[in-house]
Design a protein around this motif. Structure first.
Motif, PDB file in Angstrom:
ATOM      1  N   GLU A 116       0.822  -1.208   0.000  1.00  0.00           N
ATOM      2  CA  GLU A 116       0.000   0.000   0.000  1.00  0.00           C
ATOM      3  C   GLU A 116       0.863   1.268   0.000  1.00  0.00           C
ATOM      4  OE1 GLU A 116      -3.811   1.804   2.491  1.00  0.00           O
ATOM      5  OE2 GLU A 116      -2.342   0.533   3.517  1.00  0.00           O
ATOM      6  N   ARG A 204       5.629 -14.661   5.188  1.00  0.00           N
ATOM      7  CA  ARG A 204       5.812 -13.694   6.282  1.00  0.00           C
ATOM      8  C   ARG A 204       6.790 -12.628   5.804  1.00  0.00           C
ATOM      9  NH1 ARG A 204       9.257 -12.575  10.557  1.00  0.00           N
ATOM     10  NH2 ARG A 204       8.239 -11.827  12.479  1.00  0.00           N
ATOM     11  N   ALA A 250       4.140  -8.932   8.521  1.00  0.00           N
ATOM     12  CA  ALA A 250       2.798  -9.201   8.013  1.00  0.00           C
ATOM     13  C   ALA A 250       2.792 -10.584   7.383  1.00  0.00           C
ATOM     14  CB  ALA A 250       2.366  -8.146   6.998  1.00  0.00           C
ATOM     15  N   THR A 251       1.778 -11.375   7.681  1.00  0.00           N
ATOM     16  CA  THR A 251       1.633 -12.719   7.118  1.00  0.00           C
ATOM     17  C   THR A 251       0.502 -12.716   6.104  1.00  0.00           C
ATOM     18  OG1 THR A 251       2.414 -13.734   9.174  1.00  0.00           O
ATOM     19  CG2 THR A 251       1.223 -15.141   7.633  1.00  0.00           C
ATOM     20  N   THR A 252       0.753 -13.275   4.916  1.00  0.00           N
ATOM     21  CA  THR A 252      -0.221 -13.267   3.833  1.00  0.00           C
ATOM     22  C   THR A 252      -0.459 -14.682   3.330  1.00  0.00           C
ATOM     23  OG1 THR A 252       1.447 -12.984   2.102  1.00  0.00           O
ATOM     24  CG2 THR A 252       0.587 -10.987   3.140  1.00  0.00           C
ATOM     25  N   ILE A 259      -0.683  -5.972   0.664  1.00  0.00           N
ATOM     26  CA  ILE A 259      -0.220  -5.726   2.029  1.00  0.00           C
ATOM     27  C   ILE A 259      -0.541  -4.282   2.396  1.00  0.00           C
ATOM     28  CG2 ILE A 259       1.735  -5.822   3.604  1.00  0.00           C
ATOM     29  CD1 ILE A 259       3.146  -7.616   1.555  1.00  0.00           C
ATOM     30  N   ARG A 260      -1.401  -4.090   3.381  1.00  0.00           N
ATOM     31  CA  ARG A 260      -1.762  -2.762   3.854  1.00  0.00           C
ATOM     32  C   ARG A 260      -0.895  -2.371   5.052  1.00  0.00           C
ATOM     33  NH1 ARG A 260      -6.625  -1.051   1.767  1.00  0.00           N
ATOM     34  NH2 ARG A 260      -7.855  -2.645   0.669  1.00  0.00           N
ATOM     35  N   TYR A 261      -0.783  -1.070   5.261  1.00  0.00           N
ATOM     36  CA  TYR A 261      -0.048  -0.593   6.435  1.00  0.00           C
ATOM     37  C   TYR A 261      -0.682  -1.115   7.717  1.00  0.00           C
ATOM     38  CZ  TYR A 261       3.537   2.585   4.678  1.00  0.00           C
ATOM     39  OH  TYR A 261       4.687   3.111   4.128  1.00  0.00           O
ATOM     40  N   ALA A 262      -2.015  -1.254   7.712  1.00  0.00           N
ATOM     41  CA  ALA A 262      -2.709  -1.751   8.903  1.00  0.00           C
ATOM     42  C   ALA A 262      -2.376  -3.207   9.197  1.00  0.00           C
ATOM     43  CB  ALA A 262      -4.213  -1.586   8.735  1.00  0.00           C
ATOM     44  N   ASP A 263      -1.846  -3.940   8.186  1.00  0.00           N
ATOM     45  CA  ASP A 263      -1.480  -5.340   8.390  1.00  0.00           C
ATOM     46  C   ASP A 263      -0.131  -5.498   9.076  1.00  0.00           C
ATOM     47  OD1 ASP A 263      -3.819  -6.005   7.033  1.00  0.00           O
ATOM     48  OD2 ASP A 263      -2.800  -6.109   5.085  1.00  0.00           O
ATOM     49  N   LEU A 264       0.675  -4.445   9.137  1.00  0.00           N
ATOM     50  CA  LEU A 264       2.018  -4.528   9.697  1.00  0.00           C
ATOM     51  C   LEU A 264       1.960  -4.469  11.222  1.00  0.00           C
ATOM     52  CD1 LEU A 264       3.924  -2.154   7.251  1.00  0.00           C
ATOM     53  CD2 LEU A 264       3.659  -4.631   7.109  1.00  0.00           C
ATOM     54  N   MET A 265       2.438  -5.532  11.860  1.00  0.00           N
ATOM     55  CA  MET A 265       2.458  -5.612  13.315  1.00  0.00           C
ATOM     56  C   MET A 265       3.897  -5.445  13.811  1.00  0.00           C
ATOM     57  SD  MET A 265      -0.694  -6.137  14.345  1.00  0.00           S
ATOM     58  CE  MET A 265      -1.130  -4.928  13.075  1.00  0.00           C
TER      59      MET A 265
END
Length: 340
Positions: A116, A204, A250-252, A259-265
């Motif tokens: 993203e 990952r 982030a795991t997809t 991959i969104r920024y909100a998915d990044l932990m």
């Protein structure tokens, strides 16, 4: 497909380009825009008669959109372009722009995943003095700032060109690049901890924020005492430093994920001290002489030296210490061209 209208003052330019997914002429990796379509429209006004301190100027607005054939927007940009030339023949260029959200970067991961792009603003500025003068200068800057994130980038470059004699020209250039909090992918692993492959369905992705600074100082000189003899000299000092700071994962599932920024932990345990920084120092030199004794005959003699610095990676900042302790490459080349 392109269409252009040019009037006395107003002009309009529109272009549409598409590369289908199956039209793959990118075997060597030089055409990254495969599977994309782009629409670029620019409307402008130009005044060529003097007004106030200006000799001429132009104003244009641009709308540029790029999308792939899978329905993902790659870029959406709205920009304003200002160009002017004053009565002393100095030139000015200003180009602010807005990079709208809702777009995706298909290149960051290198495996087809789409990362993203955040909402950003950007700018470009350039100033150039009259090229006909004995001393010519230029100054420029460009940059990007995330609206809702910490990342920003800025480049500043300056140059001066001096012609002390008709047959001698000396030029000095400098460029400073700053990146702060840039989100970059570090690596990709499968559930077994191995590097991702084309067959990996679960991936990952590890990202980290990068702070980097680079400085380039370049000098050039050309001396042509006769029409058949010329000497050239070139030198560049390059310094760079970079540090990975905060790590995110982030795991997809599936191929070519979004991959969104909100998915990044946050993943502080992923930090690797041995690969968390970059330090580079390099010095490049080039001396050349060219002689044409007769028409069609050319003798070239070139000396090149590449000096890589043995920098201390644990010391932050731009440093020249250790520049002459690293590996060195010296090349001498002689070439004769003779046409029968």
């Amino acid at each position: 497909i392109a269409a252009t209208y040019t009037g006395e003052s107003w002009w309009l330019d529109g272009r549409y380009e598409t590369l289908s997914p199956r039209f793959d002429i990118n075997a060597m990796g030089y055409m990254k825009e495969l599977n994309q379509q782009a629409l670029d429209v620019m409307l402008g006004y130009k005044r060529t008669r003097p007004v106030g301190p200006l000799q001429e100027y132009s104003i244009a607005v641009e709308e540029w959109n790029v999308a792939d054939h899978d329905g993902f927007f790659v870029r959406s940009l709205t920009a304003l372009e200002l160009r002017a030339q004053d009565r002393a023949f100095n030139k000015y260029f200003i180009n602010p722009a807005i990079l709208l959200p809702g777009t995706w970067d298909p290149y960051e991961t290198g495996d087809g995943a789409r990362f993203e792009r955040p909402f950003r603003v950007s700018w470009v500025f350039a100033f150039d003095t009259d090229e006909r003068r004995t001393i010519v200068g230029s100054l420029g800057s460009d940059g990007v700032k995330d609206v809702h994130d910490e990342f920003w980038r800025a480049n500043v470059q300056a140059a001066i060109k001096v012609r002390p004699a008709p047959k001698l020209e000396v030029e000095l250039q400098s460029k400073l690049s700053l990146y702060r909090k840039l989100m970059r992918m570090v690596d990709c692993t499968d559930p077994a901890g191995e590097a991702c492959t084309v067959d990996s369905q679960t991936r990952r992705y590890l990202f980290a924020r990068l702070d980097s600074t680079a400085l380039s100082l370049t000098s050039r000189a050309t001396f042509a005492p006769t029409s058949r003899l010329a000497f050239q000299a070139y030198a560049q000092l390059f310094l760079a430093t970079g540090d990975y700071l905060d790590y995110f994962a982030a795991t997809t599932q599936g191929a070519q994920p979004a991959i969104r920024y909100a998915d990044l932990m946050p993943d502080p345990q992923a930090a690797d001290p041995a690969n968390a920084f970059l330090r580079k120092a390099a010095l490049n030199l080039n001396l050349a002489a060219y002689w044409e004794p007769t028409p069609g005959t050319r003798l070239s003699l070139v000396y090149t030296r590449e000096q890589q610095g043995a920098t201390d990676n644990d010391v932050p900042g731009l440093r020249t210490r250790g520049l002459f302790r690293g590996p060195t490459g010296d090349v001498v080349l002689m070439k004769l061209v003779y046409f029968l």
